[in-house]
Design a protein around this motif. Structure first.
Motif, PDB file in Angstrom:
ATOM      1  N   UNK A 148      -5.216   3.753   5.977  1.00  0.00           N
ATOM      2  CA  UNK A 148      -5.028   4.281   4.624  1.00  0.00           C
ATOM      3  C   UNK A 148      -3.672   3.861   4.070  1.00  0.00           C
ATOM      4  N   UNK A 149      -2.640   3.891   4.905  1.00  0.00           N
ATOM      5  CA  UNK A 149      -1.322   3.456   4.463  1.00  0.00           C
ATOM      6  C   UNK A 149      -1.327   1.973   4.099  1.00  0.00           C
ATOM      7  N   UNK A 150      -1.960   1.157   4.934  1.00  0.00           N
ATOM      8  CA  UNK A 150      -2.011  -0.288   4.669  1.00  0.00           C
ATOM      9  C   UNK A 150      -2.764  -0.594   3.381  1.00  0.00           C
ATOM     10  N   UNK A 151      -3.765   0.229   3.066  1.00  0.00           N
ATOM     11  CA  UNK A 151      -4.573   0.007   1.867  1.00  0.00           C
ATOM     12  C   UNK A 151      -3.910   0.543   0.601  1.00  0.00           C
ATOM     13  N   UNK A 152      -2.890   1.379   0.741  1.00  0.00           N
ATOM     14  CA  UNK A 152      -2.171   1.877  -0.424  1.00  0.00           C
ATOM     15  C   UNK A 152      -2.567   3.253  -0.897  1.00  0.00           C
ATOM     16  N   UNK A 153      -3.275   4.028  -0.068  1.00  0.00           N
ATOM     17  CA  UNK A 153      -3.572   5.409  -0.455  1.00  0.00           C
ATOM     18  C   UNK A 153      -2.272   6.199  -0.565  1.00  0.00           C
ATOM     19  N   UNK A 154      -2.274   7.198  -1.451  1.00  0.00           N
ATOM     20  CA  UNK A 154      -1.041   7.920  -1.782  1.00  0.00           C
ATOM     21  C   UNK A 154      -0.674   8.976  -0.737  1.00  0.00           C
TER      22      UNK A 154
END
Length: 330
Positions: A33-39
């Motif tokens: 999720x962090x790599x994909x840009x989730x907040x």
């Protein structure tokens, strides 16, 4: 469309999987999720439930903060009725001191379990002295706002950036309480998908908070093919048990409904089987629905729970949605 996407994870345990494996899936999902840009990445609190591995969100948050570097991590949420507001403030001030600017404190009113676990959690609590929920929010505000040089009781350590505060609810009453206490409202649409209740709650929050934008938590499943998405969520059900005492709660099966009534000491109850409200479809279809909700209600952020399907499907769902949102993938 300008809104954030975030994730809520209950750490579901798949058939044939251990709880340790389920928690490792949560860690891997948070990293992705962090790599994909989730907040944000939020974890839940559920007690004595074989199918859910996250019973202590504050412990899991600490581990996820250590494994990630940018994404905000928080509770969705701490079940405040079980705990001292002072201890919760200490815990989240400590987390925010370890990872400044990345910690969220979300709280809720639900027990997060059946009566037997609630009784165990509150075994040392004198019912006559147990504070009301709104008083606990006031106490949290006081403990989290004490300055380092104050003489009042301090929830040390003092973080350079305070944890952000969120109230999880699904009613006009919750909206007004959040606004009154200065907390951000997160409407629990994954638990209550009634659109009229959603509209009234958001209107009440805007009016009481001076126009603040609400946050919407919802369930969503994304697949490459619409028929596949529909087929995978079509068999999911929730069961609402209504006790003769006036209490009602959502559970996962009729057997759980009967067990909840038994633990409550009630023989007179009824159960309603309901189809859960889950956005589902292709990436474009789900994004269009999110865009529409953003336009209609001014939602500033969606906190998305992926249904408890396989880990591979959960990973695929968050990947597809992120790639559809170019602002996230970038």
């Amino acid at each position: 469309m300008s809104y954030h996407l975030s994730l809520l994870d209950k750490s579901p345990v798949e058939s044939g999987q251990t709880t340790a494996e389920a928690l490792q899936t949560t860690v891997k999902l948070a990293l992705r999720a962090e790599a994909l840009g989730y907040h944000r990445y939020w974890v839940a609190e559920h007690h004595n439930m074989a199918g859910l591995a996250s019973s202590a969100p504050e412990a899991l948050i600490a581990y996820l903060l250590a494994r990630t570097s940018r994404i905000r991590v928080g509770s969705g949420g701490v079940m405040l009725q079980h705990y001292s507001a002072y201890k919760v403030a200490e815990t989240f001030n400590l987390l925010a001191s370890l990872a400044p600017g990345r910690v969220d404190l979300g709280v809720g009113k639900a027990p997060g379990g059946f009566p037997v676990s609630t009784n165990a959690l509150q075994a040392a609590v004198d019912p006559a002295r147990k504070p009301k929920f709104d008083d606990q929010l006031s106490d949290l505000n006081r403990y989290l706002s004490v300055a380092p040089d104050a003489t009042d009781l301090a929830a040390t350590p003092f973080p350079p950036v305070a944890p952000e505060r969120f109230l999880l609810g699904a009613s006009v009453e919750s909206a007004r309480l959040a606004a009154d206490k200065g907390w951000q409202l997160v409407f629990a649409g994954h638990l209550n998908g009634d659109p009229e209740n959603l509209r009234r709650t958001f209107e009440a929050y805007r009016e009481a908070s001076g126009g603040k934008a609400p946050i919407l938590a919802l369930a969503a499943f994304v697949a490459e093919d619409e028929a596949q998405a529909r087929e995978r969520v079509s068999g999911l059900r929730i069961f609402k048990v209504f006790l003769s005492t006036g209490q009602s709660v959502n559970v996962g099966s009729e057997e759980q409904a009967a067990e909840f009534a038994r633990q409550s000491g009630v023989t007179d109850y009824r159960v309603e089987e309901k189809v859960p409200s889950i956005l589902h479809g292709t990436p474009a279809q789900v994004r269009n629905e999110l865009d529409d909700l953003h336009r209609r209600y001014g939602v500033s952020e969606f906190i998305i729970e992926t249904p408890a399907l396989t880990a591979a499907e959960r990973f695929q769902s968050i990947e597809l949605l992120a790639k559809e949102r170019l602002s996230l993938a970038a």
